[in-house]
Design a protein around this motif. Structure first.
Motif, PDB file in Angstrom:
ATOM      1  N   LEU A  57       0.837  -1.200   0.000  1.00 36.20           N
ATOM      2  CA  LEU A  57       0.000   0.000   0.000  1.00 36.20           C
ATOM      3  C   LEU A  57       0.872   1.249   0.000  1.00 36.20           C
ATOM      4  N   THR A  58       1.855   1.242   0.858  1.00 35.44           N
ATOM      5  CA  THR A  58       2.647   2.454   1.081  1.00 35.44           C
ATOM      6  C   THR A  58       3.978   2.094   1.725  1.00 35.44           C
ATOM      7  N   ASP A  59       4.849   3.068   1.763  1.00 36.77           N
ATOM      8  CA  ASP A  59       6.083   2.930   2.554  1.00 36.77           C
ATOM      9  C   ASP A  59       5.954   3.743   3.838  1.00 36.77           C
ATOM     10  N   HIS A 106       3.478  15.416  14.393  1.00 32.54           N
ATOM     11  CA  HIS A 106       3.253  13.967  14.520  1.00 32.54           C
ATOM     12  C   HIS A 106       3.421  13.235  13.194  1.00 32.54           C
ATOM     13  N   GLN A 107       3.234  13.908  12.052  1.00 34.01           N
ATOM     14  CA  GLN A 107       3.523  13.288  10.754  1.00 34.01           C
ATOM     15  C   GLN A 107       3.531  14.360   9.680  1.00 34.01           C
ATOM     16  N   GLY A 108       3.739  13.935   8.427  1.00 33.70           N
ATOM     17  CA  GLY A 108       3.950  14.898   7.345  1.00 33.70           C
ATOM     18  C   GLY A 108       2.797  15.848   7.113  1.00 33.70           C
ATOM     19  N   ARG A 109       1.569  15.330   7.142  1.00 31.83           N
ATOM     20  CA  ARG A 109       0.434  16.205   6.826  1.00 31.83           C
ATOM     21  C   ARG A 109       0.206  17.262   7.900  1.00 31.83           C
ATOM     22  N   ALA A 110       0.715  17.014   9.103  1.00 30.69           N
ATOM     23  CA  ALA A 110       0.639  18.038  10.144  1.00 30.69           C
ATOM     24  C   ALA A 110       1.540  19.215   9.763  1.00 30.69           C
ATOM     25  N   HIS A 131       1.316  18.132  -7.087  1.00 31.71           N
ATOM     26  CA  HIS A 131       0.721  18.157  -5.754  1.00 31.71           C
ATOM     27  C   HIS A 131       0.880  16.798  -5.071  1.00 31.71           C
ATOM     28  N   PHE A 132       0.785  16.790  -3.760  1.00 32.14           N
ATOM     29  CA  PHE A 132       0.508  15.567  -3.027  1.00 32.14           C
ATOM     30  C   PHE A 132      -0.876  15.737  -2.407  1.00 32.14           C
ATOM     31  N   THR A 133      -1.612  14.628  -2.279  1.00 33.74           N
ATOM     32  CA  THR A 133      -3.027  14.705  -1.875  1.00 33.74           C
ATOM     33  C   THR A 133      -3.242  15.588  -0.641  1.00 33.74           C
ATOM     34  N   THR A 193       8.819  13.026  -6.427  1.00 29.58           N
ATOM     35  CA  THR A 193       7.420  13.379  -6.721  1.00 29.58           C
ATOM     36  C   THR A 193       6.470  12.172  -6.695  1.00 29.58           C
ATOM     37  N   ASN A 194       5.721  12.086  -5.619  1.00 30.32           N
ATOM     38  CA  ASN A 194       4.933  10.902  -5.300  1.00 30.32           C
ATOM     39  C   ASN A 194       3.938  10.524  -6.393  1.00 30.32           C
ATOM     40  N   LEU A 195       3.033  11.449  -6.709  1.00 24.25           N
ATOM     41  CA  LEU A 195       1.870  11.067  -7.522  1.00 24.25           C
ATOM     42  C   LEU A 195       2.168  10.897  -9.003  1.00 24.25           C
ATOM     43  N   LEU A 222      10.693  22.876   0.598  1.00 22.50           N
ATOM     44  CA  LEU A 222      10.953  21.522   0.092  1.00 22.50           C
ATOM     45  C   LEU A 222      10.180  20.511   0.919  1.00 22.50           C
ATOM     46  N   ASP A 223       9.387  19.675   0.243  1.00 21.45           N
ATOM     47  CA  ASP A 223       8.818  18.498   0.900  1.00 21.45           C
ATOM     48  C   ASP A 223       9.848  17.389   0.744  1.00 21.45           C
ATOM     49  N   ALA A 224      10.524  17.074   1.846  1.00 22.98           N
ATOM     50  CA  ALA A 224      11.649  16.132   1.806  1.00 22.98           C
ATOM     51  C   ALA A 224      11.237  14.713   2.198  1.00 22.98           C
ATOM     52  N   PHE A 262       9.143  17.278   6.391  1.00 23.33           N
ATOM     53  CA  PHE A 262       9.225  15.861   6.026  1.00 23.33           C
ATOM     54  C   PHE A 262       8.242  15.037   6.854  1.00 23.33           C
ATOM     55  N   SER A 263       7.837  13.937   6.253  1.00 21.19           N
ATOM     56  CA  SER A 263       7.142  12.897   6.997  1.00 21.19           C
ATOM     57  C   SER A 263       8.192  11.929   7.500  1.00 21.19           C
ATOM     58  N   GLY A 264       8.300  11.784   8.820  1.00 23.56           N
ATOM     59  CA  GLY A 264       9.241  10.828   9.394  1.00 23.56           C
ATOM     60  C   GLY A 264       8.768   9.389   9.213  1.00 23.56           C
ATOM     61  N   ARG A 265       7.571   9.232   8.667  1.00 22.83           N
ATOM     62  CA  ARG A 265       7.089   7.890   8.321  1.00 22.83           C
ATOM     63  C   ARG A 265       7.784   7.398   7.065  1.00 22.83           C
ATOM     64  N   LYS A 266       8.373   8.351   6.354  1.00 23.20           N
ATOM     65  CA  LYS A 266       9.132   7.992   5.156  1.00 23.20           C
ATOM     66  C   LYS A 266      10.609   8.329   5.379  1.00 23.20           C
ATOM     67  N   PHE A 267      10.911   9.617   5.520  1.00 27.50           N
ATOM     68  CA  PHE A 267      12.293  10.031   5.713  1.00 27.50           C
ATOM     69  C   PHE A 267      12.699   9.747   7.164  1.00 27.50           C
ATOM     70  N   VAL A 410      -1.692   2.568 -10.543  1.00 33.59           N
ATOM     71  CA  VAL A 410      -1.649   1.723  -9.347  1.00 33.59           C
ATOM     72  C   VAL A 410      -0.209   1.728  -8.866  1.00 33.59           C
ATOM     73  N   ARG A 411      -0.045   1.975  -7.591  1.00 34.66           N
ATOM     74  CA  ARG A 411       1.296   1.981  -7.011  1.00 34.66           C
ATOM     75  C   ARG A 411       1.503   0.731  -6.192  1.00 34.66           C
ATOM     76  N   LEU A 412       2.580   0.031  -6.469  1.00 37.17           N
ATOM     77  CA  LEU A 412       2.996  -1.089  -5.621  1.00 37.17           C
ATOM     78  C   LEU A 412       4.226  -0.597  -4.864  1.00 37.17           C
TER      79      LEU A 412
HETATM   80  N1  F0G Z   1       4.444  14.484   1.424  1.00 35.47           N
HETATM   81  C1  F0G Z   1       4.677  13.421   0.648  1.00 35.47           C
HETATM   82  C2  F0G Z   1       5.526  13.548  -0.566  1.00 35.47           C
HETATM   83  C3  F0G Z   1       4.106  12.188   0.985  1.00 35.47           C
HETATM   84  O1  F0G Z   1       4.336  11.142   0.211  1.00 35.47           O
HETATM   85  C4  F0G Z   1       3.307  12.087   2.149  1.00 35.47           C
HETATM   86  C5  F0G Z   1       2.682  10.835   2.520  1.00 35.47           C
HETATM   87  C6  F0G Z   1       3.110  13.227   2.921  1.00 35.47           C
HETATM   88  C7  F0G Z   1       3.697  14.409   2.535  1.00 35.47           C
HETATM   89  C8  F0G Z   1       2.265  13.188   4.161  1.00 35.47           C
HETATM   90  O2  F0G Z   1       2.944  12.546   5.159  1.00 35.47           O
HETATM   91  O3  F0G Z   1       1.581  10.489   5.687  1.00 35.47           O
HETATM   92  O4  F0G Z   1       3.243  11.406   7.312  1.00 35.47           O
HETATM   93  O5  F0G Z   1       1.137  12.601   6.863  1.00 35.47           O
HETATM   94  N2  F0G Z   1       2.552   9.863   1.767  1.00 35.47           N
HETATM   95  C9  F0G Z   1       1.972   8.580   2.119  1.00 35.47           C
HETATM   96  C10 F0G Z   1       1.935   7.676   0.910  1.00 35.47           C
HETATM   97  C11 F0G Z   1       0.669   8.663   2.786  1.00 35.47           C
HETATM   98  O6  F0G Z   1       1.438   6.564   1.067  1.00 35.47           O
HETATM   99  O7  F0G Z   1       2.421   8.022  -0.157  1.00 35.47           O
HETATM  100  P1  F0G Z   1       2.183  11.715   6.317  1.00 35.47           P
END
Ligand code: F0G
Length: 482
Positions: A57-59, A106-110, A131-133, A193-195, A222-224, A262-267, A410-412
């Protein structure tokens, strides 16, 4: 690490780690998967993880931690205010990025929430490569809008362009001339660039656009979140950067921007987030949002244990061996599928392998969510959970009509250090099978459609009995128990 050479065969991606802790996986039989998918409203976000074999689903928040990251968690300094862990994290980020001030989240979208709250006014226009969603949702919620000025070639699925995330600088200049710099609160550049398929942006393009931003007095952000993949591509694809270390490249990139988030869930391979700010006044102006929405300024909603893990994870993100593996596994997957004639986004980027659903299931109308349908089919045919990245992830137009996405994918995802090559080969095999049976996949329609970010929690149903037919064909091929 550049590829490890083999004596008796072509090189394959290599895991540069060994497994210490494992999690058992379940492969439910296909009929059971159909039932689970029905319960999940044909939305892969609503599946239970225990029912999934390959969770691609995601990283986000699911990267494997190293032994050193886990060990560091024991040092966490729990304190509501003044945690030593925070100062260590701030120092590490300052060492890497050269920016003094850190706002923890707490995460990137914050970060996106807080940056948007601070900068965006109704009628504003925010320039981006793409854009990112969640980034876009925060801006539009405040009455702003987004201009995506990635180069046209960046949106061409099959390509050999090394940096599809590059921005079209002429479009940027034209947009500033049209809007006026005062109406552009910031330019947001997204690394990896995610999308559009986890595609990198070159240092050259970042320099060009941030120079223009500077000349016009516009803040450059920069969104890192996906920077580590982007760093790998800058080093391996941008000729002038090949002799620089990952740390040197990171610093050169960082020096171009006023703010990095940055989202620490990724970086950093753990869970959390942060906004780095160069200017003291801007930092103080945003502080209140942290205490209001996130937590105190020395944890910002993060667990201090995760912060300790991140500190080690940031250093690991500067290790070329570590950050090479994701792109190499993805490249292997993309190349194998592309060679089989499957419409892949090429060249392989970071984050995951991306399939062009518009071509894969070209018989499904755009309004019936080709990528959304295809992603459910991957779960039915192999227990693989991917993510829809297309029209379903868009919001409707103001008049209620569908906003057809410019790319339907579709992203794998390949969470870092999680899957082995044999698991990757399994996925490649099942994608090939589904491609040969693609005419069995049909469309989807909403039965419950939330207004915002509908892809997360919306429920859908198939437009016919195609899932039953697809599962029957799968069972005929692989048997009842798979
Ligand atoms: N920016 C980018 C480039 C992202 O890919 C994401 C999250 C966020 C910001 C938001 O970070 O999830 O910690 O709130 N991308 C995830 C994905 C959700 O599955 O691609 P977040």
């Amino acid at each position: 690490m550049p590829e490890i050479k083999f004596y008796s065969r072509d090189a394959i991606p290599m895991e540069m780690h060994k497994v210490k802790i494992v999690q058992k996986l379940n492969l439910l039989p296909a009929k059971a998967r159909l039932e689970k998918m029905r319960q999940a409203g044909f939305n892969t976000f609503l599946l239970h993880n225990g029912d999934i074999f390959m969770d691609m689903l995601t990283d986000s928040g699911v990267n494997a931690m190293s032994d050193n990251m886990q060990a560091a968690m024991l040092h966490a300094d729990d304190a509501y205010a003044g945690s030593e862990t925070f100062y260590k994290m701030n120092d590490k980020l300052t060492e890497i990025f050269g920016m003094k001030y850190l706002l923890p989240t707490h995460q990137g979208r914050a970060c996106e929430h807080i940056i948007s709250q601070h900068f965006v006014k109704p009628g504003n226009c925010v320039i981006m490569n793409y854009h990112f969603t969640t980034a876009k949702a925060h801006i539009t919620r405040l009455g702003g809008r987004v201009e995506e000025l990635v180069k046209d070639e960046g949106l061409v699925t099959k390509s050999d362009l090394p940096f599809k995330g590059d921005i079209d600088i002429d479009k940027v200049k034209a947009c500033i001339a049209k809007e006026g710099a005062d109406n552009i609160p910031f330019i947001r550049i997204e690394a990896g660039t995610n999308l559009i398929g986890g595609q990198p942006i070159s240092y050259k393009s970042m320099k060009e656009v941030t120079d223009v931003a500077k000349a016009n007095g516009i803040t450059a952000i920069l969104d890192a979140s996906l920077l580590q993949d982007n760093l790998y591509f800058i080093k391996t694809r941008e000729e002038s950067m090949k002799d620089k270390s990952i740390r040197e490249i990171t610093r050169m990139v960082a020096d171009l921007f006023d703010i990095i988030y940055f989202s620490g869930r990724k970086f950093g391979f753990a869970r959390g987030g942060g906004i780095l700010v160069r200017d003291e006044k801007v930092f103080h102006d945003m502080e209140d949002y942290i205490t209001m929405f996130e937590g105190f300024l020395t944890y910002g909603g993060m667990s201090v244990k995760e912060m300790e893990a991140l500190i080690v994870g940031f250093d690991e993100s500067m290790d070329f061996d570590v950050i090479s593996q994701g792109p190499q596994f993805i490249n292997h997957c993309v190349k194998s599928l592309d060679a089989a004639g499957i419409p892949m986004v090429t060249p392989g980027g970071g984050l995951g392998a991306h399939i062009d659903a518009r071509q894969f299931v070209s018989h499904i109308p755009a309004e019936e969510y080709p990528a959304g349908a295809l992603v459910t089919a991957f779960y039915l045919c192999g227990g693989i959970r991917g993510m829809e990245r297309g029209t379903l992830s868009e919001e409707r137009n103001a008049d209620g009509s569908e906003h057809i996405a410019s790319v339907e994918m579709v992203r794998l995802a390949f969470p870092r250090r999680v899957f082995t090559l044999s698991q990757t080969e399994y996925v490649i095999d099942r994608v090939k099978w589904l491609y040969d049976h693609r005419e069995l996949v049909g469309g989807l329609r909403f039965v419950h459609e939330p207004k915002t970010l509908r892809f997360f929690t919306g429920k859908l149903e198939p437009t016919s009995d195609w899932p039953e037919k697809l599962v029957a064909a799968y069972i005929a091929e692989f048997g009842e128990d798979q």
